[in-house]
Design a protein around this motif. Sequence first.
Motif, PDB file in Angstrom:
ATOM      1  N   ILE A  78     -16.204 -13.429  -0.062  1.00 44.38           N
ATOM      2  CA  ILE A  78     -15.825 -12.011  -0.124  1.00 44.38           C
ATOM      3  C   ILE A  78     -14.305 -11.882  -0.183  1.00 44.38           C
ATOM      4  O   ILE A  78     -13.762 -11.087  -0.956  1.00 44.38           O
ATOM      5  N   GLU A  79     -13.613 -12.691   0.609  1.00 41.68           N
ATOM      6  CA  GLU A  79     -12.151 -12.677   0.591  1.00 41.68           C
ATOM      7  C   GLU A  79     -11.608 -13.045  -0.793  1.00 41.68           C
ATOM      8  O   GLU A  79     -10.688 -12.407  -1.313  1.00 41.68           O
ATOM      9  N   ALA A  80     -12.176 -14.070  -1.395  1.00 41.14           N
ATOM     10  CA  ALA A  80     -11.731 -14.494  -2.724  1.00 41.14           C
ATOM     11  C   ALA A  80     -11.998 -13.410  -3.764  1.00 41.14           C
ATOM     12  O   ALA A  80     -11.166 -13.170  -4.661  1.00 41.14           O
ATOM     13  N   ALA A  81     -13.141 -12.737  -3.636  1.00 45.78           N
ATOM     14  CA  ALA A  81     -13.478 -11.672  -4.585  1.00 45.78           C
ATOM     15  C   ALA A  81     -12.503 -10.507  -4.462  1.00 45.78           C
ATOM     16  O   ALA A  81     -12.073  -9.922  -5.465  1.00 45.78           O
ATOM     17  N   LYS A  82     -12.115 -10.164  -3.244  1.00 46.92           N
ATOM     18  CA  LYS A  82     -11.154  -9.072  -3.044  1.00 46.92           C
ATOM     19  C   LYS A  82      -9.808  -9.405  -3.675  1.00 46.92           C
ATOM     20  O   LYS A  82      -9.165  -8.547  -4.300  1.00 46.92           O
ATOM     21  N   GLN A  83      -9.398 -10.651  -3.519  1.00 48.41           N
ATOM     22  CA  GLN A  83      -8.129 -11.057  -4.119  1.00 48.41           C
ATOM     23  C   GLN A  83      -8.202 -11.021  -5.646  1.00 48.41           C
ATOM     24  O   GLN A  83      -7.237 -10.636  -6.319  1.00 48.41           O
ATOM     25  N   GLN A  84      -9.351 -11.377  -6.181  1.00 50.93           N
ATOM     26  CA  GLN A  84      -9.550 -11.323  -7.627  1.00 50.93           C
ATOM     27  C   GLN A  84      -9.465  -9.884  -8.138  1.00 50.93           C
ATOM     28  O   GLN A  84      -8.837  -9.603  -9.164  1.00 50.93           O
ATOM     29  N   VAL A  85     -10.066  -8.975  -7.401  1.00 46.40           N
ATOM     30  CA  VAL A  85     -10.039  -7.567  -7.780  1.00 46.40           C
ATOM     31  C   VAL A  85      -8.621  -7.012  -7.696  1.00 46.40           C
ATOM     32  O   VAL A  85      -8.161  -6.297  -8.601  1.00 46.40           O
ATOM     33  N   LEU A  86      -7.928  -7.334  -6.622  1.00 43.93           N
ATOM     34  CA  LEU A  86      -6.566  -6.831  -6.446  1.00 43.93           C
ATOM     35  C   LEU A  86      -5.655  -7.346  -7.558  1.00 43.93           C
ATOM     36  O   LEU A  86      -4.856  -6.586  -8.126  1.00 43.93           O
ATOM     37  N   ALA A  87      -5.800  -8.620  -7.908  1.00 36.34           N
ATOM     38  CA  ALA A  87      -4.989  -9.185  -8.989  1.00 36.34           C
ATOM     39  C   ALA A  87      -5.301  -8.508 -10.321  1.00 36.34           C
ATOM     40  O   ALA A  87      -4.393  -8.180 -11.099  1.00 36.34           O
ATOM     41  N   ALA A  88      -6.574  -8.261 -10.583  1.00 40.33           N
ATOM     42  CA  ALA A  88      -6.978  -7.634 -11.846  1.00 40.33           C
ATOM     43  C   ALA A  88      -6.488  -6.196 -11.940  1.00 40.33           C
ATOM     44  O   ALA A  88      -6.228  -5.691 -13.035  1.00 40.33           O
ATOM     45  N   SER A  89      -6.342  -5.533 -10.788  1.00 42.02           N
ATOM     46  CA  SER A  89      -5.905  -4.135 -10.793  1.00 42.02           C
ATOM     47  C   SER A  89      -4.433  -3.992 -11.173  1.00 42.02           C
ATOM     48  O   SER A  89      -4.010  -2.931 -11.641  1.00 42.02           O
ATOM     49  N   GLY A  90      -3.660  -5.038 -10.925  1.00 43.00           N
ATOM     50  CA  GLY A  90      -2.228  -4.974 -11.198  1.00 43.00           C
ATOM     51  C   GLY A  90      -1.462  -4.148 -10.185  1.00 43.00           C
ATOM     52  O   GLY A  90      -0.274  -3.876 -10.358  1.00 43.00           O
ATOM     53  N   LEU A  91      -2.133  -3.747  -9.092  1.00 43.79           N
ATOM     54  CA  LEU A  91      -1.510  -2.886  -8.088  1.00 43.79           C
ATOM     55  C   LEU A  91      -0.966  -3.700  -6.919  1.00 43.79           C
ATOM     56  O   LEU A  91      -1.588  -4.669  -6.491  1.00 43.79           O
TER      57      LEU A  91
END
Length: 289
Positions: A78-91
């Motif tokens: 779950i932690e890795a997925a959150k980091q992936q999402v945050l990186a993809a958002s560019g925010l």
Amino acid sequence: MAGSYADRDGQIWMDGQMIEWREANVHLLTHAMHYASSVFEGERAYNGKIFESRKHSERLVQSAKLIDFEIPYTIDEIEAAKQQVLAASGLQDAYVRAIAWRGAGEDMGVASAKNPVRLAIAAWEWGAYYGDAKMKGAKLDISQWKRPSPETIPCHAKAAGLYMICTMSKHAAEAKGCSDAMMFDYRGYVAEATGANIFFVKDGEVHTPDPDCFLNGITRQTVIGMLRDKQIKVHERHIMAEELEGFEQCWLTGTAAEVTPVGSIADYNFEVGALTRDIAESYEKLVRA
């Protein structure tokens, strides 16, 4: 970012893969839509880092267990997925929403043991939850609804179904020109706002309701630790309605609310005082450290 949350550019992590935002859909007969079998977390990222990320992931997994399902991902996944999402958002500064739910499957009644458990994570830009209340102090109504007894609900789960009366309370408050509503619990003690914990100040000491029938927020725990580090006495206790008149300051805490001063609750008025401002500023420094 404006407009419908269903019609945005970007990507959402869903069941192990990144998909286009507008394609992140579920079937009409998803169990959670009919029976509220879902849990979620609201998290904030500051300067590219999610504050207390792991604690949120741990609570998500625990909330699922409290409403009788297992999330099919480990805390690390779950932690890795959150980091992936945050990186993809560019925010760099973002709100992160993780949600797990019982999906569509063989069961379409109250029971849903045969249905798959699903998980999705999204991130978006989100400013101050209460707008300019951080400077002026939020205006609160008092809800007609009360936080239920622990004998009636899994009160320590961050579960979607438990927010129904919160939504109703906030709508009623907004119709009166308020930002939010304060709720009492089933015994008549002060409990919380619709999505935030509450603190009061009197004679230089802090008083906050004992979270024995509502969520003990991660931000709440952080702020109590900060206060104690500053050698400020904190009383976690049952607070009676008639005590509101004697409190001098008040603030709300939550991932979305952060630390937001309260200027009034119904007919009770509070100063946006030095301690409130100090804690708000200290919290802002902490999350951006």
